[in-house]
Design a protein around this motif. Sequence first.
Motif, PDB file in Angstrom:
ATOM      1  N   LEU A  33       0.831  -1.196   0.000  1.00 37.05           N
ATOM      2  CA  LEU A  33       0.000   0.000   0.000  1.00 37.05           C
ATOM      3  C   LEU A  33       0.870   1.252   0.000  1.00 37.05           C
ATOM      4  O   LEU A  33       2.003   1.242   0.475  1.00 37.05           O
ATOM      5  CB  LEU A  33      -0.902   0.045   1.236  1.00 37.05           C
ATOM      6  CG  LEU A  33      -1.862  -1.108   1.491  1.00 37.05           C
ATOM      7  CD1 LEU A  33      -2.629  -0.851   2.785  1.00 37.05           C
ATOM      8  CD2 LEU A  33      -2.823  -1.294   0.328  1.00 37.05           C
ATOM      9  N   ALA A  34       0.316   2.335  -0.532  1.00 41.49           N
ATOM     10  CA  ALA A  34       0.941   3.654  -0.436  1.00 41.49           C
ATOM     11  C   ALA A  34      -0.162   4.696  -0.424  1.00 41.49           C
ATOM     12  O   ALA A  34      -1.129   4.577  -1.189  1.00 41.49           O
ATOM     13  CB  ALA A  34       1.899   3.904  -1.598  1.00 41.49           C
ATOM     14  N   LEU A  35      -0.037   5.690   0.429  1.00 47.34           N
ATOM     15  CA  LEU A  35      -0.994   6.783   0.460  1.00 47.34           C
ATOM     16  C   LEU A  35      -0.537   7.886  -0.484  1.00 47.34           C
ATOM     17  O   LEU A  35       0.667   8.090  -0.683  1.00 47.34           O
ATOM     18  CB  LEU A  35      -1.135   7.339   1.872  1.00 47.34           C
ATOM     19  CG  LEU A  35      -1.589   6.342   2.945  1.00 47.34           C
ATOM     20  CD1 LEU A  35      -1.776   7.057   4.274  1.00 47.34           C
ATOM     21  CD2 LEU A  35      -2.853   5.625   2.536  1.00 47.34           C
ATOM     22  N   ALA A  36      -1.507   8.596  -1.057  1.00 46.89           N
ATOM     23  CA  ALA A  36      -1.197   9.687  -1.983  1.00 46.89           C
ATOM     24  C   ALA A  36      -2.141  10.836  -1.719  1.00 46.89           C
ATOM     25  O   ALA A  36      -3.370  10.676  -1.769  1.00 46.89           O
ATOM     26  CB  ALA A  36      -1.321   9.213  -3.432  1.00 46.89           C
ATOM     27  N   GLY A  37      -1.581  12.006  -1.414  1.00 45.47           N
ATOM     28  CA  GLY A  37      -2.405  13.166  -1.142  1.00 45.47           C
ATOM     29  C   GLY A  37      -3.247  12.987   0.108  1.00 45.47           C
ATOM     30  O   GLY A  37      -2.905  12.221   1.010  1.00 45.47           O
ATOM     31  N   ALA A  38      -4.369  13.672   0.136  1.00 45.39           N
ATOM     32  CA  ALA A  38      -5.208  13.685   1.339  1.00 45.39           C
ATOM     33  C   ALA A  38      -6.191  12.533   1.401  1.00 45.39           C
ATOM     34  O   ALA A  38      -6.729  12.254   2.467  1.00 45.39           O
ATOM     35  CB  ALA A  38      -5.979  15.008   1.409  1.00 45.39           C
TER      36      ALA A  38
ATOM     37  N   LEU B 120      -3.159  15.797  -7.231  1.00 45.95           N
ATOM     38  CA  LEU B 120      -3.512  16.223  -8.580  1.00 45.95           C
ATOM     39  C   LEU B 120      -3.641  15.060  -9.549  1.00 45.95           C
ATOM     40  O   LEU B 120      -3.985  15.259 -10.708  1.00 45.95           O
ATOM     41  CB  LEU B 120      -2.465  17.216  -9.098  1.00 45.95           C
ATOM     42  CG  LEU B 120      -2.301  18.502  -8.277  1.00 45.95           C
ATOM     43  CD1 LEU B 120      -1.219  19.385  -8.879  1.00 45.95           C
ATOM     44  CD2 LEU B 120      -3.624  19.255  -8.184  1.00 45.95           C
ATOM     45  N   GLY B 121      -3.366  13.838  -9.094  1.00 45.31           N
ATOM     46  CA  GLY B 121      -3.438  12.678  -9.969  1.00 45.31           C
ATOM     47  C   GLY B 121      -2.064  12.106 -10.256  1.00 45.31           C
ATOM     48  O   GLY B 121      -1.111  12.330  -9.502  1.00 45.31           O
ATOM     49  N   TRP B 122      -1.952  11.379 -11.365  1.00 42.98           N
ATOM     50  CA  TRP B 122      -0.711  10.693 -11.720  1.00 42.98           C
ATOM     51  C   TRP B 122       0.131  11.550 -12.660  1.00 42.98           C
ATOM     52  O   TRP B 122      -0.378  12.140 -13.605  1.00 42.98           O
ATOM     53  CB  TRP B 122      -1.011   9.357 -12.394  1.00 42.98           C
ATOM     54  CG  TRP B 122      -1.496   8.306 -11.455  1.00 42.98           C
ATOM     55  CD1 TRP B 122      -2.795   7.989 -11.190  1.00 42.98           C
ATOM     56  CD2 TRP B 122      -0.696   7.439 -10.649  1.00 42.98           C
ATOM     57  NE1 TRP B 122      -2.864   6.978 -10.258  1.00 42.98           N
ATOM     58  CE2 TRP B 122      -1.584   6.611  -9.910  1.00 42.98           C
ATOM     59  CE3 TRP B 122       0.678   7.259 -10.480  1.00 42.98           C
ATOM     60  CZ2 TRP B 122      -1.142   5.647  -9.023  1.00 42.98           C
ATOM     61  CZ3 TRP B 122       1.126   6.296  -9.597  1.00 42.98           C
ATOM     62  CH2 TRP B 122       0.225   5.509  -8.873  1.00 42.98           C
ATOM     63  N   GLY B 123       1.449  11.577 -12.389  1.00 42.33           N
ATOM     64  CA  GLY B 123       2.403  12.245 -13.259  1.00 42.33           C
ATOM     65  C   GLY B 123       3.565  11.324 -13.556  1.00 42.33           C
ATOM     66  O   GLY B 123       3.675  10.233 -12.994  1.00 42.33           O
ATOM     67  N   LEU B 124       4.440  11.747 -14.433  1.00 41.68           N
ATOM     68  CA  LEU B 124       5.571  10.937 -14.877  1.00 41.68           C
ATOM     69  C   LEU B 124       6.870  11.540 -14.382  1.00 41.68           C
ATOM     70  O   LEU B 124       7.040  12.766 -14.378  1.00 41.68           O
ATOM     71  CB  LEU B 124       5.585  10.853 -16.411  1.00 41.68           C
ATOM     72  CG  LEU B 124       6.551   9.863 -17.054  1.00 41.68           C
ATOM     73  CD1 LEU B 124       6.161   8.435 -16.695  1.00 41.68           C
ATOM     74  CD2 LEU B 124       6.552  10.042 -18.571  1.00 41.68           C
ATOM     75  N   GLY B 125       7.809  10.681 -13.948  1.00 42.03           N
ATOM     76  CA  GLY B 125       9.114  11.136 -13.504  1.00 42.03           C
ATOM     77  C   GLY B 125      10.192  10.163 -13.923  1.00 42.03           C
ATOM     78  O   GLY B 125       9.903   9.058 -14.382  1.00 42.03           O
ATOM     79  N   ALA B 126      11.445  10.575 -13.788  1.00 40.15           N
ATOM     80  CA  ALA B 126      12.562   9.710 -14.165  1.00 40.15           C
ATOM     81  C   ALA B 126      13.733   9.941 -13.224  1.00 40.15           C
ATOM     82  O   ALA B 126      14.026  11.077 -12.834  1.00 40.15           O
ATOM     83  CB  ALA B 126      12.987   9.970 -15.606  1.00 40.15           C
TER      84      ALA B 126
END
Length: 302
Positions: free
Chosen positions: A128-133, A200-206
């Motif tokens: 599990l992982a929490l994201a935002g509020a 804000l939702g899902w974003g992409l990173g590297a």
Amino acid sequence: MWRSFAGRTRDELYAIGDGVARLPADGLMWAPVAGSEAIRGRSAWQAPDGALFVVAMDAGVSSVWRHDGAAWTRDLSLPAASTSNLVGRSSSEVYVALDNTLHRWDGAAWSSLGASPCDGRDPIMARLALAGAQAVVALCDRHALDDSRGPSFVEWDGAAWSESPATGDSLAQIGPPDALEAYAWEKARGLGVYRVRDDLGWGLGALPPTTHIEDLAGMPGRLVASASLHNAEPFDQSLGRTDGTSWTRNHDWMHFSSNGETELPSGLWSDGRWVATTVNVGARSSHHGGLANAAVLCDLGP
């Protein structure tokens, strides 16, 4: 045997396994926490107010224990073949998955939020992982012989389940309780690319170039990884920290191996500088007859 770590800071760090031990501020010796001798811990999480939550499994029964600084209380005990890690935002909002059912602690009692949309043969929420509020992100896992396709990740928004657009085979929670982010990636073929979920939702990173990422921890801008990079002298494997530009690598954990054979650590705890993990000693895998395991604490520097 140690299996995971939890703590608000490096000065208040707990090792979880066959019992619970605390590393005091002087860092000299792990001290058993009284009353934890019978707890077969799998993972743990410490709330900002200091309450420690530990999920344990013994003889097919999963339990969640809570330590208030003075005594242990077992608040949940149910038959379950698998457990996830524990995650939370406060001592009145904590989550754990038993098999494929999510449970929530509200400060007084545990309640079931129901089975997730993870499908296939014997599906479970492995992490599990929490994201935002609001969001709870879960990694789906299935029976090894199941070749059906289904969601890699699912999300609980506080009211209902949905399938996540992210793909991969790994999940980590990054950041402090007031600014949590969920990171999703593929260990062996992701080439450092990850998806991050916040309010804000899902974003992409590297990440800077790397070949394999076993686990992630730390803070945004100070990510810590258990990673490997082919032909990276002096060793391919490392505990590394990055600001997104380059890696600062640390190989000290490898000295705990008695014969030069180690496996990449998983289950990292990190505050962005200090990193704690368990290392199987004497074999590349615990399935190959490792001699023991060690609790390792490394300083990656300011």
